[in-house]
Motif scaffolding. Sequence first.
Motif, PDB file in Angstrom:
ATOM      1  N   VAL A   1       0.927  -1.216  -0.061  1.00 30.23           N
ATOM      2  CA  VAL A   1      -0.088   0.000   0.160  1.00 30.23           C
ATOM      3  C   VAL A   1       0.915   1.344  -0.037  1.00 30.23           C
ATOM      4  CG1 VAL A   1      -1.908  -1.087   1.051  1.00 30.23           C
ATOM      5  CG2 VAL A   1      -0.162  -0.152   2.426  1.00 30.23           C
ATOM      6  N   GLY A   2       0.344   2.425  -0.513  1.00 26.25           N
ATOM      7  CA  GLY A   2       1.153   3.725  -0.567  1.00 26.25           C
ATOM      8  C   GLY A   2       0.110   4.910  -0.432  1.00 26.25           C
ATOM      9  N   TRP A   3       0.616   6.005  -0.444  1.00 24.76           N
ATOM     10  CA  TRP A   3       0.168   7.052  -0.226  1.00 24.76           C
ATOM     11  C   TRP A   3       0.654   8.083  -1.442  1.00 24.76           C
ATOM     12  CZ3 TRP A   3      -4.274   8.627   2.182  1.00 24.76           C
ATOM     13  CH2 TRP A   3      -4.588   7.739   3.231  1.00 24.76           C
ATOM     14  N   PHE A   4      -0.219   8.581  -2.306  1.00 27.21           N
ATOM     15  CA  PHE A   4       0.345   9.577  -3.285  1.00 27.21           C
ATOM     16  C   PHE A   4      -0.369  10.844  -3.089  1.00 27.21           C
ATOM     17  CE2 PHE A   4       2.719   6.535  -6.064  1.00 27.21           C
ATOM     18  CZ  PHE A   4       2.207   5.253  -5.703  1.00 27.21           C
ATOM     19  N   ARG A   5       0.181  12.067  -3.857  1.00 27.07           N
ATOM     20  CA  ARG A   5      -0.529  13.403  -3.823  1.00 27.07           C
ATOM     21  C   ARG A   5      -0.294  13.880  -5.043  1.00 27.07           C
ATOM     22  NH1 ARG A   5       3.532  16.298   0.655  1.00 27.07           N
ATOM     23  NH2 ARG A   5       5.396  16.591  -1.007  1.00 27.07           N
TER      24      ARG A   5
ATOM     25  N   GLU B   1       2.215  12.223  -7.260  1.00 26.67           N
ATOM     26  CA  GLU B   1       3.627  11.857  -6.919  1.00 26.67           C
ATOM     27  C   GLU B   1       3.520  10.890  -5.756  1.00 26.67           C
ATOM     28  OE1 GLU B   1       6.179  15.415  -5.598  1.00 26.67           O
ATOM     29  OE2 GLU B   1       4.622  15.620  -4.003  1.00 26.67           O
ATOM     30  N   PHE B   2       4.482  10.028  -5.781  1.00 28.83           N
ATOM     31  CA  PHE B   2       4.878   9.108  -4.517  1.00 28.83           C
ATOM     32  C   PHE B   2       4.874   9.966  -3.237  1.00 28.83           C
ATOM     33  CE2 PHE B   2       5.914   5.678  -1.999  1.00 28.83           C
ATOM     34  CZ  PHE B   2       7.086   5.835  -1.312  1.00 28.83           C
ATOM     35  N   VAL B   3       4.331   9.712  -2.040  1.00 26.05           N
ATOM     36  CA  VAL B   3       4.681   9.988  -0.746  1.00 26.05           C
ATOM     37  C   VAL B   3       5.029   9.245   0.121  1.00 26.05           C
ATOM     38  CG1 VAL B   3       3.481  11.262   1.336  1.00 26.05           C
ATOM     39  CG2 VAL B   3       2.819  11.870  -0.906  1.00 26.05           C
ATOM     40  N   ALA B   4       4.752   8.002   0.244  1.00 26.20           N
ATOM     41  CA  ALA B   4       5.140   6.905   1.178  1.00 26.20           C
ATOM     42  C   ALA B   4       4.296   5.608   0.815  1.00 26.20           C
ATOM     43  CB  ALA B   4       4.762   7.329   2.743  1.00 26.20           C
ATOM     44  N   GLY B   5       5.083   4.435   1.269  1.00 34.52           N
ATOM     45  CA  GLY B   5       4.643   3.211   1.147  1.00 34.52           C
ATOM     46  C   GLY B   5       5.270   2.311   1.916  1.00 34.52           C
ATOM     47  N   ILE B   6       4.493   1.132   1.840  1.00 34.49           N
ATOM     48  CA  ILE B   6       4.637  -0.083   2.909  1.00 34.49           C
ATOM     49  C   ILE B   6       4.399  -1.289   2.335  1.00 34.49           C
ATOM     50  CG2 ILE B   6       2.621   0.114   4.103  1.00 34.49           C
ATOM     51  CD1 ILE B   6       4.151  -0.621   6.843  1.00 34.49           C
ATOM     52  N   SER B   7       5.313  -2.398   2.448  1.00 36.39           N
ATOM     53  CA  SER B   7       4.992  -3.648   1.837  1.00 36.39           C
ATOM     54  C   SER B   7       3.924  -4.306   2.523  1.00 36.39           C
ATOM     55  CB  SER B   7       6.542  -4.340   1.876  1.00 36.39           C
ATOM     56  OG  SER B   7       7.031  -4.655   3.187  1.00 36.39           O
TER      57      SER B   7
ATOM     58  N   SER C   1       6.853  -4.430   7.844  1.00 39.41           N
ATOM     59  CA  SER C   1       7.955  -4.695   6.732  1.00 39.41           C
ATOM     60  C   SER C   1       8.309  -3.280   6.315  1.00 39.41           C
ATOM     61  CB  SER C   1       7.471  -5.610   5.861  1.00 39.41           C
ATOM     62  OG  SER C   1       7.262  -6.995   6.337  1.00 39.41           O
ATOM     63  N   THR C   2       9.037  -3.245   5.126  1.00 46.87           N
ATOM     64  CA  THR C   2       9.733  -2.375   4.611  1.00 46.87           C
ATOM     65  C   THR C   2       8.760  -0.992   4.377  1.00 46.87           C
ATOM     66  OG1 THR C   2      11.088  -3.828   3.381  1.00 46.87           O
ATOM     67  CG2 THR C   2      11.136  -1.637   2.507  1.00 46.87           C
ATOM     68  N   THR C   3       9.354   0.048   4.698  1.00 52.75           N
ATOM     69  CA  THR C   3       8.558   1.385   4.425  1.00 52.75           C
ATOM     70  C   THR C   3       9.597   2.015   3.321  1.00 52.75           C
ATOM     71  OG1 THR C   3       9.478   2.417   6.309  1.00 52.75           O
ATOM     72  CG2 THR C   3       7.358   1.554   6.631  1.00 52.75           C
ATOM     73  N   SER C   4       8.930   3.051   2.755  1.00 54.29           N
ATOM     74  CA  SER C   4       9.724   4.007   1.742  1.00 54.29           C
ATOM     75  C   SER C   4       8.915   5.099   2.126  1.00 54.29           C
ATOM     76  CB  SER C   4       9.534   3.395   0.457  1.00 54.29           C
ATOM     77  OG  SER C   4      10.461   4.323  -0.603  1.00 54.29           O
ATOM     78  N   TYR C   5       9.734   6.471   1.755  1.00 48.56           N
ATOM     79  CA  TYR C   5       9.370   7.949   2.063  1.00 48.56           C
ATOM     80  C   TYR C   5       9.992   8.591   0.646  1.00 48.56           C
ATOM     81  CZ  TYR C   5       7.666   6.413   6.353  1.00 48.56           C
ATOM     82  OH  TYR C   5       6.996   5.806   7.455  1.00 48.56           O
ATOM     83  N   ALA C   6       9.201   9.692   0.084  1.00 44.17           N
ATOM     84  CA  ALA C   6       9.742  10.562  -0.735  1.00 44.17           C
ATOM     85  C   ALA C   6      10.611  11.389   0.228  1.00 44.17           C
ATOM     86  CB  ALA C   6       8.759  11.506  -1.358  1.00 44.17           C
ATOM     87  N   ASP C   7      11.752  12.100  -0.379  1.00 45.40           N
ATOM     88  CA  ASP C   7      12.713  12.794   0.287  1.00 45.40           C
ATOM     89  C   ASP C   7      12.026  14.147   0.882  1.00 45.40           C
ATOM     90  OD1 ASP C   7      15.697  12.252  -1.879  1.00 45.40           O
ATOM     91  OD2 ASP C   7      14.648  11.097  -0.295  1.00 45.40           O
ATOM     92  N   SER C   8      11.103  14.484   0.380  1.00 48.03           N
ATOM     93  CA  SER C   8      10.199  15.677   0.800  1.00 48.03           C
ATOM     94  C   SER C   8       9.658  15.579   2.148  1.00 48.03           C
ATOM     95  CB  SER C   8       9.501  16.139  -0.202  1.00 48.03           C
ATOM     96  OG  SER C   8       8.358  15.352  -0.579  1.00 48.03           O
TER      97      SER C   8
END
Length: 123
Positions: free
Chosen positions: A33-37, A45-51, A56-63
């Motif tokens: 799942v993820g969040w975009f804006r 654009e991509f904001v954040a996501g999680i496996s 488990s693994t999370t990922s974030y936009a630098d901003s």
Amino acid sequence: VQLQASGGGLVQAGGSLRLSCAASGRTFSSYAVGWFRQAPGKEREFVAGISWRAGSTTSYADSVKGRFTISRDNVQDTEYLQMNSLKPEDTAVYYCAARLGVFTIVPTDFASWGQGTQVTVSS
């Protein structure tokens, strides 16, 4: 899977909001799942996501790194985006999204989308 986003609103710069995205229809725990804006006149654009597995693994936009936190509750079939230290440039419509399989940051890789919730940050 069907998604329903909520929690947006108007907040002053430096404030916080928590977005929620409730899932129904399929086994939510199988989905990344993820969040975009999307701001007016800009691409989504991509904001954040999680496996797919909780914790488990999370990922974030630098901003948003260090300010936003994504999490999920596979019992409640809900994902969250905690947004702290909000800035006017965070103003956008926020969308939650889900996909089977591995997590990506590419919007077109996601098959399921929520309806969007408006976040407005005043200066």
